[in-house]
Design a protein around this motif. Structure first.
Motif, PDB file in Angstrom:
ATOM      1  N   LEU A  19       0.865  -1.012   0.550  1.00  0.00           N
ATOM      2  CA  LEU A  19      -0.011   0.502  -0.134  1.00  0.00           C
ATOM      3  C   LEU A  19       0.696   1.132  -0.115  1.00  0.00           C
ATOM      4  N   ALA A  20       2.431   0.872   0.511  1.00  0.00           N
ATOM      5  CA  ALA A  20       3.004   2.102   0.888  1.00  0.00           C
ATOM      6  C   ALA A  20       3.448   2.422  -0.988  1.00  0.00           C
ATOM      7  N   ARG A  23       0.796   4.042  -2.672  1.00  0.00           N
ATOM      8  CA  ARG A  23       0.561   5.514  -2.874  1.00  0.00           C
ATOM      9  C   ARG A  23       1.704   6.879  -3.331  1.00  0.00           C
ATOM     10  N   ARG A  24       2.965   5.653  -3.301  1.00  0.00           N
ATOM     11  CA  ARG A  24       3.859   6.401  -3.876  1.00  0.00           C
ATOM     12  C   ARG A  24       4.255   7.211  -5.182  1.00  0.00           C
ATOM     13  N   GLY A  27       0.062   8.342  -5.535  1.00  0.00           N
ATOM     14  CA  GLY A  27      -1.233   9.280  -4.531  1.00  0.00           C
ATOM     15  C   GLY A  27      -2.348   8.473  -4.172  1.00  0.00           C
ATOM     16  N   LEU A  28      -2.597   7.389  -4.412  1.00  0.00           N
ATOM     17  CA  LEU A  28      -3.892   6.638  -4.070  1.00  0.00           C
ATOM     18  C   LEU A  28      -3.829   6.118  -2.489  1.00  0.00           C
ATOM     19  N   THR A  29      -4.616   6.195  -1.065  1.00  0.00           N
ATOM     20  CA  THR A  29      -4.171   5.781   0.323  1.00  0.00           C
ATOM     21  C   THR A  29      -5.873   5.214   0.260  1.00  0.00           C
ATOM     22  N   LEU A  48       0.525   1.868   8.562  1.00  0.00           N
ATOM     23  CA  LEU A  48      -0.018   2.294   7.709  1.00  0.00           C
ATOM     24  C   LEU A  48       1.372   2.767   7.046  1.00  0.00           C
ATOM     25  N   GLU A  52       5.167   2.676   5.573  1.00  0.00           N
ATOM     26  CA  GLU A  52       6.158   3.030   4.583  1.00  0.00           C
ATOM     27  C   GLU A  52       7.432   3.370   4.738  1.00  0.00           C
TER      28      GLU A  52
END
Length: 72
Positions: A19-20, A23-24, A27-29, A48, A52
């Protein structure tokens, strides 16, 4: 018993790191604001953040390895 607990913990770590990475790169989280319980929301936020941290750690380790290279 211990092996199963270790396996579940490792799986949770891998999902959090995945998930990190999402996101990177996109940009979705996860929408934590939709979690009604404040304590659960804070627990998920910490989960979360740990992902990261582990993602950053893996990038540093891989960056130092001769087995990986950066491509533009």
């Amino acid at each position: 018993m211990f092996g199963r607990l270790f396996h579940l913990g490792f799986d949770a770590l891998m999902i959090s790191a995945f998930l990190a990475g999402v996101r990177r790169s996109t940009g979705l989280t996860p929408a934590l604001s939709q979690v009604p319980n404040k304590d659960v929301r804070q627990l998920l936020r910490s989960y979360l953040e740990f992902g990261e941290y582990m993602f950053d750690f893996a990038v540093v380790i891989f960056g130092r390895s001769s087995s990986f290279e950066r491509k533009p």
